[in-house]
Design an enzyme around this catalytic site. Structure first.
Site, PDB file in Angstrom:
ATOM      1  N   ALA A 124     -15.443   9.143 -11.226  1.00  0.00           N
ATOM      2  CA  ALA A 124     -16.426   8.120 -10.862  1.00  0.00           C
ATOM      3  C   ALA A 124     -16.519   7.089 -11.982  1.00  0.00           C
ATOM      4  O   ALA A 124     -16.392   7.427 -13.155  1.00  0.00           O
ATOM      5  CB  ALA A 124     -17.783   8.769 -10.628  1.00  0.00           C
ATOM      6  N   CYS A 159      -2.676  -4.079  -9.158  1.00  0.00           N
ATOM      7  CA  CYS A 159      -2.107  -3.688  -7.863  1.00  0.00           C
ATOM      8  C   CYS A 159      -3.135  -3.298  -6.798  1.00  0.00           C
ATOM      9  O   CYS A 159      -2.988  -3.699  -5.650  1.00  0.00           O
ATOM     10  CB  CYS A 159      -1.132  -2.531  -8.051  1.00  0.00           C
ATOM     11  SG  CYS A 159       0.534  -3.115  -8.352  1.00  0.00           S
TER      12      CYS A 159
HETATM   13  N1  LIG Z   1       1.743  -4.098 -12.369  1.00  0.00           N
HETATM   14  C1  LIG Z   1       2.000  -2.940 -11.828  1.00  0.00           C
HETATM   15  O1  LIG Z   1       1.557  -1.883 -12.304  1.00  0.00           O
HETATM   16  C2  LIG Z   1       2.881  -2.828 -10.607  1.00  0.00           C
HETATM   17  C3  LIG Z   1       3.176  -1.553 -10.126  1.00  0.00           C
HETATM   18  C4  LIG Z   1       4.004  -1.413  -8.997  1.00  0.00           C
HETATM   19  C5  LIG Z   1       4.461  -2.525  -8.388  1.00  0.00           C
HETATM   20  N2  LIG Z   1       4.154  -3.761  -8.834  1.00  0.00           N
HETATM   21  C6  LIG Z   1       4.711  -4.902  -8.116  1.00  0.00           C
HETATM   22  O2  LIG Z   1       5.684  -5.539  -8.939  1.00  0.00           O
HETATM   23  C7  LIG Z   1       5.652  -6.945  -8.694  1.00  0.00           C
HETATM   24  C8  LIG Z   1       5.419  -7.677 -10.008  1.00  0.00           C
HETATM   25  O3  LIG Z   1       4.162  -7.273 -10.583  1.00  0.00           O
HETATM   26  P1  LIG Z   1       3.818  -7.533 -12.101  1.00  0.00           P
HETATM   27  O4  LIG Z   1       2.461  -6.973 -12.348  1.00  0.00           O
HETATM   28  O5  LIG Z   1       4.952  -7.069 -12.962  1.00  0.00           O
HETATM   29  O6  LIG Z   1       3.737  -9.137 -12.103  1.00  0.00           O
HETATM   30  P2  LIG Z   1       3.771 -10.148 -13.361  1.00  0.00           P
HETATM   31  O7  LIG Z   1       3.254 -11.442 -12.844  1.00  0.00           O
HETATM   32  O8  LIG Z   1       3.183  -9.526 -14.574  1.00  0.00           O
HETATM   33  O9  LIG Z   1       5.325 -10.288 -13.691  1.00  0.00           O
HETATM   34  C9  LIG Z   1       6.191 -11.069 -12.910  1.00  0.00           C
HETATM   35  C10 LIG Z   1       7.243 -11.697 -13.834  1.00  0.00           C
HETATM   36  O10 LIG Z   1       8.138 -12.452 -13.036  1.00  0.00           O
HETATM   37  C11 LIG Z   1       8.531 -13.578 -13.798  1.00  0.00           C
HETATM   38  N3  LIG Z   1       9.082 -14.583 -12.878  1.00  0.00           N
HETATM   39  C12 LIG Z   1       8.407 -15.283 -11.932  1.00  0.00           C
HETATM   40  N4  LIG Z   1       9.261 -16.089 -11.249  1.00  0.00           N
HETATM   41  C13 LIG Z   1      10.497 -15.880 -11.797  1.00  0.00           C
HETATM   42  C14 LIG Z   1      11.798 -16.399 -11.526  1.00  0.00           C
HETATM   43  N5  LIG Z   1      12.025 -17.315 -10.558  1.00  0.00           N
HETATM   44  N6  LIG Z   1      12.847 -15.963 -12.276  1.00  0.00           N
HETATM   45  C15 LIG Z   1      12.661 -15.033 -13.263  1.00  0.00           C
HETATM   46  N7  LIG Z   1      11.456 -14.505 -13.552  1.00  0.00           N
HETATM   47  C16 LIG Z   1      10.391 -14.909 -12.831  1.00  0.00           C
HETATM   48  C17 LIG Z   1       7.285 -14.011 -14.526  1.00  0.00           C
HETATM   49  O11 LIG Z   1       7.596 -14.778 -15.674  1.00  0.00           O
HETATM   50  C18 LIG Z   1       6.647 -12.652 -14.870  1.00  0.00           C
HETATM   51  O12 LIG Z   1       7.039 -12.221 -16.164  1.00  0.00           O
HETATM   52  C19 LIG Z   1       4.529  -7.197  -7.668  1.00  0.00           C
HETATM   53  O13 LIG Z   1       5.103  -7.285  -6.387  1.00  0.00           O
HETATM   54  C20 LIG Z   1       3.668  -5.974  -7.797  1.00  0.00           C
HETATM   55  O14 LIG Z   1       2.988  -5.691  -6.610  1.00  0.00           O
HETATM   56  C21 LIG Z   1       3.408  -3.932  -9.945  1.00  0.00           C
END
Ligand SMILES: NC(=O)c1ccc[n+]([C@@H]2O[C@H](COP(=O)([O-])OP(=O)(O)OC[C@H]3O[C@@H](n4cnc5c(N)ncnc54)[C@H](O)[C@@H]3O)[C@@H](O)[C@H]2O)c1
Length: 248
Positions: free
Chosen positions: A164, A172
């Site tokens: 809790a 996410c």
């Molecule tokens: N954060 C988590 O714990 C987590 C866990 C599981 C899944 N996801 C999934 O993973 C995906 C990314 O999440 P995140 O938290 O890492 O996001 P984030 O925004 O931290 O990272 C995304 C990265 O992509 C880069 N980027 C964006 N456009 C780009 C391009 N055209 N070319 C190269 N790099 C580019 C950005 O600079 C950034 O570093 C999402 O779909 C999310 O749902 C995230």
């Protein structure tokens, strides 16, 4: 593995083995994998794409105001992906949705999307559920921590996500719950989901009421103060809980 990002500063930090977010064990794993020559970072998309047999596109998928996921970064990335007969997985969902060591499962895209959204919505529901139990405990005099421990003795329920607290937040859960709710409404399915209640909203609400807040977070404290400079940060949980109140 060859990883690419548009953000040079992130590439530098990763090359140095210093991730900018907290994930237990990640710095050690990063160092080990880089040292073993199994992972390198590049600003060159072509190099990254040519290297792999499987391409994970892990760009952000933030929530639009209607709850649907904004796929603009995903779509902007698909430009340089070559159709050289390689399977290209359009989104990386592997980190939090798949526990380490879980078996590999090949699915179609609609199923893959739902595994992520349904898993995160289910875990978020567990958090919201135990918070509702906590509200009942406060009125009945029960101890929610012990209730959770008792529930966790049943292996069908399990110990995880039954703590809790202020509610779920992070990158996410709110996003995936919103996407899941939006998609089910789009498909005409009524899926009543408990609302998100992240700690930052509680802090904002208390500040708006004129409270002086002393908060503590073992990991994300500095980032929280960046977002809300009015909030004071305590060096540990004990100092935070012993902060003077107007009535003490
Ligand atoms: N954060 C988590 O714990 C987590 C866990 C599981 C899944 N996801 C999934 O993973 C995906 C990314 O999440 P995140 O938290 O890492 O996001 P984030 O925004 O931290 O990272 C995304 C990265 O992509 C880069 N980027 C964006 N456009 C780009 C391009 N055209 N070319 C190269 N790099 C580019 C950005 O600079 C950034 O570093 C999402 O779909 C999310 O749902 C995230």
């Amino acid at each position: 593995m060859v990883a690419n990002d548009d953000d040079q500063a992130k590439l530098e930090r990763l090359r140095a083995g210093r991730p900018w977010f907290h994930e237990p064990g990640l710095p050690e794993l990063l160092a080990e994998t880089i040292d073993a020559g199994r992972l390198r970072f590049t600003a060159d998309k072509g190099e990254a794409v040519r290297h792999g047999q499987v391409i994970f596109i892990c760009v952000g998928t933030p929530t639009r105001t209607d709850g649907s996921p904004n796929l603009q970064y995903l779509e902007s990335w698909s430009g340089p992906t070559p159709s050289a007969g390689r399977p290209c997985w359009p989104s990386c969902t592997g980190r939090s949705s798949r526990p380490p060591g879980a078996p590999f499962l090949a699915t179609d895209r609609a199923t893959a999307e739902l595994i992520k959204h349904a898993s995160n919505a289910f875990l978020a529901t567990k958090i919201s559920f135990i918070n509702t139990v906590a509200a009942i405990c406060e009125r009945s005099g029960a101890d929610v921590a012990l209730v959770a421990r008792g529930m966790a003795l049943d292996p069908r329920i399990g110990v995880h996500f039954l703590k809790a607290g202020a509610g779920y937040g992070g990158s996410c859960f709110p996003k995936d719950v919103a996407a899941f709710a939006h998609r089910s409404a789009e498909l005409g399915v009524d899926f009543g989901i408990l609302r998100e209640a992240p700690a930052m909203d509680v802090v904002r609400g208390l500040l708006a009421e004129g409270a002086e807040e002393v908060a503590y977070d073992p990991v994300a404290g500095d980032q929280a103060v960046d977002l809300l400079p009015e909030m004071k940060l305590a060096p540990n949980r004990w100092t935070a809980s012993r902060a003077p109140t107007p009535w003490s």
